[in-house]
Design a protein around this motif. Structure first.
Motif, PDB file in Angstrom:
ATOM      1  N   GLU A   1      13.934   7.469   9.974  1.00  0.00           N
ATOM      2  CA  GLU A   1      14.264   8.864  10.239  1.00  0.00           C
ATOM      3  C   GLU A   1      15.186   9.393   9.133  1.00  0.00           C
ATOM      4  O   GLU A   1      14.794   9.414   7.974  1.00  0.00           O
ATOM      5  CB  GLU A   1      14.881   9.016  11.635  1.00  0.00           C
ATOM      6  CG  GLU A   1      13.912   8.630  12.752  1.00  0.00           C
ATOM      7  CD  GLU A   1      14.492   8.806  14.138  1.00  0.00           C
ATOM      8  OE1 GLU A   1      15.724   8.881  14.264  1.00  0.00           O
ATOM      9  OE2 GLU A   1      13.706   8.854  15.098  1.00  0.00           O
ATOM     10  N   GLU A   2      16.436   9.803   9.476  1.00  0.00           N
ATOM     11  CA  GLU A   2      17.314  10.383   8.456  1.00  0.00           C
ATOM     12  C   GLU A   2      18.105   9.333   7.687  1.00  0.00           C
ATOM     13  O   GLU A   2      18.921   9.671   6.840  1.00  0.00           O
ATOM     14  CB  GLU A   2      18.317  11.356   9.090  1.00  0.00           C
ATOM     15  CG  GLU A   2      17.699  12.569   9.748  1.00  0.00           C
ATOM     16  CD  GLU A   2      17.232  12.268  11.167  1.00  0.00           C
ATOM     17  OE1 GLU A   2      17.993  11.667  11.942  1.00  0.00           O
ATOM     18  OE2 GLU A   2      16.082  12.619  11.478  1.00  0.00           O
ATOM     19  N   LYS A   3      17.866   8.054   7.973  1.00  0.00           N
ATOM     20  CA  LYS A   3      18.670   6.985   7.381  1.00  0.00           C
ATOM     21  C   LYS A   3      17.839   6.161   6.400  1.00  0.00           C
ATOM     22  O   LYS A   3      16.660   5.892   6.629  1.00  0.00           O
ATOM     23  CB  LYS A   3      19.215   6.070   8.475  1.00  0.00           C
ATOM     24  CG  LYS A   3      20.112   6.757   9.485  1.00  0.00           C
ATOM     25  CD  LYS A   3      20.620   5.777  10.517  1.00  0.00           C
ATOM     26  CE  LYS A   3      19.512   5.307  11.458  1.00  0.00           C
ATOM     27  NZ  LYS A   3      18.995   6.372  12.319  1.00  0.00           N
ATOM     28  N   LEU A   4      18.516   5.759   5.330  1.00  0.00           N
ATOM     29  CA  LEU A   4      17.950   4.789   4.409  1.00  0.00           C
ATOM     30  C   LEU A   4      18.572   3.433   4.731  1.00  0.00           C
ATOM     31  O   LEU A   4      19.780   3.244   4.599  1.00  0.00           O
ATOM     32  CB  LEU A   4      18.259   5.174   2.961  1.00  0.00           C
ATOM     33  CG  LEU A   4      17.897   4.127   1.905  1.00  0.00           C
ATOM     34  CD1 LEU A   4      16.390   4.085   1.706  1.00  0.00           C
ATOM     35  CD2 LEU A   4      18.600   4.384   0.594  1.00  0.00           C
ATOM     36  N   ARG A   5      17.756   2.496   5.192  1.00  0.00           N
ATOM     37  CA  ARG A   5      18.233   1.154   5.490  1.00  0.00           C
ATOM     38  C   ARG A   5      17.857   0.247   4.315  1.00  0.00           C
ATOM     39  O   ARG A   5      16.746   0.336   3.788  1.00  0.00           O
ATOM     40  CB  ARG A   5      17.613   0.629   6.784  1.00  0.00           C
ATOM     41  CG  ARG A   5      17.990   1.427   8.032  1.00  0.00           C
ATOM     42  CD  ARG A   5      17.410   0.775   9.283  1.00  0.00           C
ATOM     43  NE  ARG A   5      17.699   1.511  10.479  1.00  0.00           N
ATOM     44  CZ  ARG A   5      18.770   1.333  11.253  1.00  0.00           C
ATOM     45  NH1 ARG A   5      19.666   0.399  10.900  1.00  0.00           N
ATOM     46  NH2 ARG A   5      18.959   2.032  12.346  1.00  0.00           N
ATOM     47  N   TYR A   6      18.767  -0.656   3.940  1.00  0.00           N
ATOM     48  CA  TYR A   6      18.485  -1.491   2.781  1.00  0.00           C
ATOM     49  C   TYR A   6      19.239  -2.808   2.859  1.00  0.00           C
ATOM     50  O   TYR A   6      20.183  -2.977   3.639  1.00  0.00           O
ATOM     51  CB  TYR A   6      18.875  -0.754   1.491  1.00  0.00           C
ATOM     52  CG  TYR A   6      20.353  -0.499   1.308  1.00  0.00           C
ATOM     53  CD1 TYR A   6      21.135  -1.375   0.549  1.00  0.00           C
ATOM     54  CD2 TYR A   6      20.980   0.605   1.881  1.00  0.00           C
ATOM     55  CE1 TYR A   6      22.498  -1.152   0.371  1.00  0.00           C
ATOM     56  CE2 TYR A   6      22.323   0.832   1.714  1.00  0.00           C
ATOM     57  CZ  TYR A   6      23.081  -0.047   0.956  1.00  0.00           C
ATOM     58  OH  TYR A   6      24.427   0.170   0.798  1.00  0.00           O
TER      59      TYR A   6
END
Length: 528
Positions: A449-454
């Motif tokens: 969604e609105e988050k960049l996970r890394y």
């Protein structure tokens, strides 16, 4: 009485001041290794009245976007190719007149040319291709009457020709279709014709003018791989089988790219008895060695032999699993049968000459619709036996992404795992993306969604799985709208770009402090 109640709440510490609430709402500071987002472009588009397809071009550090806009009171969609530079500034755009009967299917690119493939809604097997040359700002189109093709499942370009993996009308066979964009000629490749449920991967290279296919063949109990090398014209150059002599079956694999003439590695997954589920990884060097010209044996790596594969489980469950396995080994009992499905990415060359393999571990996800027992048996047969339910496919759920490093001989050097959350997609396509950082580390990332996970990968070293940053809005200094943030995001995606950059995209609703909210399609540059 009201005053006494307030006093009591203050005494117990249950009444929180507005300033304290504001403090609680303050954003969590980003991690120390958080990526930068130096550029953003917004297109004022609504997801219900438009379609946007994004393709980064690492060779010239640009991004090509195919934008389709639906016209009011009409079924016609107007398309345009837009090309953005490394700072996401619009460099140029070219109109694309797509006949009304066609829907977009896929895009691919080679060098500075982008190919967009469309399929007819009214005439089965009719395809339409647009080739956009960004350097010249020109568009060439061709139409093909393939007759037998039903669905294009993969598309790659090689020397001005398109190699398409095609599901045929009989829904029982998969083959390859070669489309010459310059001449408009087409041909089915007779050397690639397999009965489903075969799995097929291939790599293509313009320098060597070769396309190499890996096809799986199974009799329902045991499976093997068939490797075929073709010229850019689709002519068969060589063919060879790769199979295990033991009870193991080879499910699917990836080849090193043809342009690497000093190595020819095959890496993939294998199973025990059931060819639908992977037991681990295998790797082999396909080049003959020694004076006898024999090839090295296949090397197998059960998932349990990997250091990080089971990191997605809780520590206690991991410990029980390993103890159970050790007891089986001590009693000489056959190994546990795993039930994992893996989606393999193409092999990524590394500066040290080795390769990295990424595989997403997934499973089909279903939702259940319950029937009301008050419905009549004529409307709901299951109500004859009380309430019932139906199972509906709801996409592919990813649990974690496995990343492994191999040397030039195909020996496993290290492994690591990125445990993911909220990652489900309708089609079985790559969702976790990989880039190599200047210091040799790797970064795996995806949009939630609105988050960049890394996650940052330093070979086999353990590292956090929960790093995340919001996709930034409000990067336009000319817009005076006060504080703003994204409240909803749809059809989001993250694609590798150039260097250590990704490009994030998707539809978004942006809440602003001053002025009306806006709905946009965004492009964000993400730099690690």
């Amino acid at each position: 009485m009201k005053i006494r109640y307030v006093v009591l709440l203050l005494t117990l510490g249950l009444l929180v001041a507005p300033s304290a609430l504001r403090a609680q709402k303050k954003a969590v500071p980003p991690p120390a290794n958080a990526p930068r987002q130096p550029a953003r472009t917004e297109l004022l588009l609504d997801q219900y009245n438009s379609e946007v397809h994004v393709l980064p071009l690492p060779a010239d550090s640009t991004v090509v976007v195919l934008v389709g806009r639906n016209q009011p009171l009409s079924s016609k969609t107007f398309y345009v190719f837009q090309q953005y530079d490394h700072a996401l500034h619009l460099r140029q755009e070219s109109q694309l007149e797509v006949p009304d009967e066609f829907n977009y299917v896929r895009m691919c690119a080679e060098a500075g040319t982008v190919y967009a493939l469309f399929s007819s809604r009214t005439t089965p097997g009719r395809l339409w291709v647009a080739a956009y040359n960004g350097r010249l700002g020109q568009v060439r189109t061709q139409q093909y009457e393939t007759r037998l093709s039903r669905e294009i499942v993969e598309l790659k370009a090689l020397d001005g020709r398109l190699f398409a993996t095609v599901l045929l009308n009989d829904q029982r066979h998969v083959t390859a279709l070669l489309l010459d964009v310059a001449t408009g000629q087409m041909q089915y490749l007779a050397s690639i014709y397999e009965l489903l449920p075969t799995q097929l991967t291939f790599v293509a290279d313009a320098v060597s003018r070769r396309a190499e296919y890996v096809l799986s063949q199974t009799n329902g109990r045991k499976s093997r791989l068939l490797l075929k090398q073709l010229t850019e014209h689709g002519q068969l150059v060589s063919s060879e089988f790769v199979q295990a002599e033991s009870e193991r079956s080879l499910i699917t694999a990836q080849l090193t790219p043809p342009q690497d003439t000093t190595a020819r590695l095959l890496m993939g997954t294998y199973s025990l008895r059931d060819p639908n589920y992977a037991q681990g990884l295998f790797a082999t060097d396909l080049r003959p060695t020694g004076t006898t010209g024999t090839k090295p044996p296949l090397r197998f790596y059960d998932f349990l032999r990997l250091k990080h594969f089971f990191d997605y489980l809780k520590p206690q469950r991991q410990a029980r699993l390993r103890q159970r396995t050790e007891r089986r080994v001590a009693r000489s009992v056959p190994p546990l049968r795993w039930r994992y499905r893996l989606l393999l990415h193409e092999l990524l060359p590394q500066a040290d000459g080795g390769y990295v393999l990424v595989a997403e571990v997934y499973y089909p996800h279903y939702r259940y619709n319950s029937y009301n027992s008050m419905m009549t048996p004529f409307n709901n047969p299951s109500s004859l036996y009380g309430s019932g339910s139906s199972r509906v496919f709801d996409g592919y759920q990813t649990t974690h992404a496995l990343v492994c490093g191999f040397d030039r001989g195909g020996n496993l050097l290290w492994d690591n795992t990125f445990v993911v959350e909220n990652l489900r997609r309708r089609e079985l396509e790559e969702a976790v993306r990989l880039q190599t950082l200047p210091d040799g580390r790797l970064v795996l990332a995806y949009l939630d969604e609105e988050k960049l996970r890394y996650k940052l990968i330093d070979r086999a070293e353990s590292s956090p799985n929960d790093h995340q940053v919001p996709i930034q809005t409000g990067l336009d200094p000319t817009r005076d709208t006060g504080p703003e943030h994204a409240s909803d995001t749809w059809q989001s995606d993250l694609l590798p770009w150039f260097g250590s950059r990704f490009v994030a995209s998707g539809y978004q609703r942006v809440r602003v402090g001053r002025g009306p909210d806006r709905e946009v399609f965004f492009l964000n540059s993400v730099v690690f």
